[in-house]
Design a protein around this motif. Sequence first.
Motif: not given
Lengths: 463, 299
Positions: B61-74
Motif C-alpha cells: 500500500x506504500x504507507x508507513x504502518x505507524x504514520x497515520x493509523x492504517x493498521x491500527x487494530x492490526x
Amino acid sequence: MTLPVVVIGLSHKTAPVEVRERFASSSELLPEILARLTAREEIDEVMFLSTCNRVEVIGLPKSGTSHEAAAQLASTAIREALRDHIGARNIDELRAYLYERTGEDAVRHVFRVAASLDSMVLGEPQILGQVKDAFDAAVASGALRSHLARCVSRAFTVAKRVRTETQLGAGTVSISSVAVDLAKRIFGDLGDRTVLLVGAGEMAEAAAKSLGQQAKAIRICNRSFERAASLAAHFNATAAPIEQLESELVQSDVVVASTSSKSFVITRDLVKRVMKQRKGRTLFFIDIAVPRNVDPAIHEHIDNAYVYDVDDLQSEVAENMRSRKAEVAAAEKIVEAELGSWNQWARGLNVNPTIVALRAKTRGVLVAELERSLGSRLKHLGEADRAALAQMIESATNKLLHSPTTRLKQAAGASDGNDLVRAAQHLFDLPAAPAAQALPRAEPPAPGAPVPAPRESEERLPH
Amino acid sequence: MNETVAEGLFYLTAAAYVAASVLFLRFLVRGKGDVGLLGPRLVGAGAALHAAHIVVASLVLRVCPVEGIHFPMSVASMSMAVAYVLARKRLKIEVAGAFIAPLALTSLLASRFVGGGAEPSARVKSAILPFHVTTNLFGVALFTLAFSAATLYLIQEHLLKKKQIDGVFRRLPPLDVLDRAEHRFLLAGFPLLTIGIVTGTLWARHVELGAPSEVLRSIFGYVTWLVIAAVLFMRAAVGWRGRRAAYGTIAGFGFAVAVLMLYLLRSPSPPVTAQLHQAGPTSSSSSSSGHGRAPEILP
C-alpha cells in the motif's frame, strides 16, 4: 459373634466443620468427657477421639442379656453423653450427622481410622498420633482397661502394617501440606511470602515441615510463647506472643491457624484493621483448627482476604489423593486380614468361659472322687503316691478334654460356634454365660503403659 | 505477487492464532494438553507472521504502518502478542494466552472490516504524528494485556471466594501473579499513554479539530488517562488492589477501546486488507486523494 464394640461419631464425610466443632474437645477437657461417659452404667470401656476431621466415641457395653441389647443400651448412653457434651436439648437434631457402627463394623472402622484409611488425606500420619493420645487419655482416666483397649491397641498394629507394607503414607501429604499447596495456587511462589503459624501444636509443626524452605520467612504466634519459641528454634522461624497477633498479621501473607481455642482467635474487626495497614495486600487464612480459629465472615466481607477451613481443602486433597488410590486396596486387605484375626480371638472369648467351666467341672469331679477314696480305701497311701495320683488326675483331665477344647476353639471361629458351645453347656450341665457377661474387668494400666496381658480365661491375640 | 504474499501471511497469522486459541481453550475448559511450551510458541509464531503481514501489506500500500493509523487494530494486536510472548515467563502468565490468542485473532479479523488505510492529509501531517500513533498503539497493546490479566483475576477471585478451587481455578495463573501482572502492564503502558496524550494535545493545537466525534474522542482519551492514573495512584496510596484495581483497569481499558472505536468507526476508507485487493502502483496516491477525509489522531 465378635465383641459388641460401638462407635458413634461424625467426620468430615458426614458433617460440616460448623457441626464438628460443636463436638470437638481439647485434651484438657477429655477427662471430664470420659468421666461423663464412664459414669454411665451401660458402658464398660470407652475412648473419646477428637481431631480436626472427626469426633468419635468408641465404647464397649457392659454385660447384658445379649450383645445386641447391650450395644443398643450403650448407643443410647453415648448419644445422651454427646448431647450433654454439646449442651443440646435433643440429640435428634444432629442425628443426620452422626454415624454408628457396631460389632465387627465398629472394629473395622477403628482399624481404618487408625490406618488413615478414613482420613481426608489418605495415609496422613497425624491421625495415628491423635488416636494414641486419645488412647493414653482414656487409659489414664481408667476408661480403657481390657478388651476395648486391646482392640485399639490392635488398631495401632494395623496402622503400622499399612504404613510399612504399602505406599499409602508415601510422601509428605497432610492437611498442612495440602494447605500449603493451596497457598501456592494463590501466590504462585511462596519464596517472597511470609507465613504465620497461629498455634504451635502438632498441626503447626506439620505445616512448618511442609513449608520447609519454600517461604521467605516463617513466624509463629502462640498463646504459650515458650512453645512458640521452641518450635521456631526447630524450624528457623521467628516466635511472637499472641498479644502481637495484629502486627504479625500485617506482615504476613499466609496464615495457618491451628490453635485449640474454643472461639475465634482471628476476628473480622481485627482483619479489617489489618487490611488497612496492609494496603489491601492479599491475606490468605487456612484454618485447620476444629473448632475454627478464623471468623468465616472475613471471607465473605473483606476484600483480598480469603479464609479456607479444613472442609474447603477437600477438593485440593482429592487432587493429591489420586496417586494413592492404588494403595488403598492393599491397605484394605491388611485391615480385613487383621479383622479376621481379631474376630477369631474375640469369638474365642465366647468359648473360653465354657472351656474353663468344663475343665473345672471335670477336674472337680475327679478330685472329689479321689479325695473320697483317699479318705477311705486308699488311706494307707503315702505322700508320694498321693502326689502321683493328683498328677494322674491332672493328666487325665487334660487328655480327656483335649479334643472337646480343641473342637470348641475351632468352632469359635465358625458361624455356628455358638451352637457347639450351647451343646457342651447342655450336655455337661454347665452355666450358660453370654460373652458380654464373661468379659472380665481389669485394673486400669498406668498412663502410657502397655495394655495388660491376657488373663487366664482369655486367649492370646492371634498373630 | 506482493499482494498474494500479504494475503498468505494474513491467513497464516490467523491460522497460528486459531491454533493457539484452540490449544489454550481446550486446556482451560477440559484440562487437556500442556500449553506450557506450545501455546505461547504458537502465539509467538502468530506475532511474527503478523508483523511480516503488516510490513508486506504496508509495502504493497506504500504507507508507513505507524504514520497515520492504517493498521491500527492490526499493529495494536500484534504488539500485544509480542508483549505477551516477552513477558509471559517473567510474569508467569503463560495461561493468559487463553485470552491473548483469541483477542489477537479477533483484532486481526476485525482489521479486515474496520479501520482505514487513508494516508494522512497534509492538514494533519506532523513530525510527531508517527510518534503519537506508535506510543498510543503500544499503550493500547499493554492495556489490553492489563485488561486480560484483570479479567482473569476477577474470574480467579470469584472462584476463590466461591471456594470452587478445582477445575479452571487450577489451570489459571495464581491470583497474586495476575494482580502483579496487571499492575506491571499498567505501569508499562501508562508512560506511553501519557506521551500519547501530550503529543496528541500538542498535535491538536497544530491542527484545528472541531467535529463532535473528534471532541468526544479527545475527552475519552483524557478520561482514559485519568482512570489509569487513578488506578495506579490509589494502589500506591491507599492499597487499591485486587478486585478494585481490576475493575479500574477494565474501566480504563474500556475508555481506550472507545477512543479506538470512535476513530475506526468514523473512518470512511476501506479496511487495509480490503485495499490489498485493489492495490497497485498508484495505490498510495489514489488512497490519499480518493478519500475526502484524512485519518485523525488517537488522542
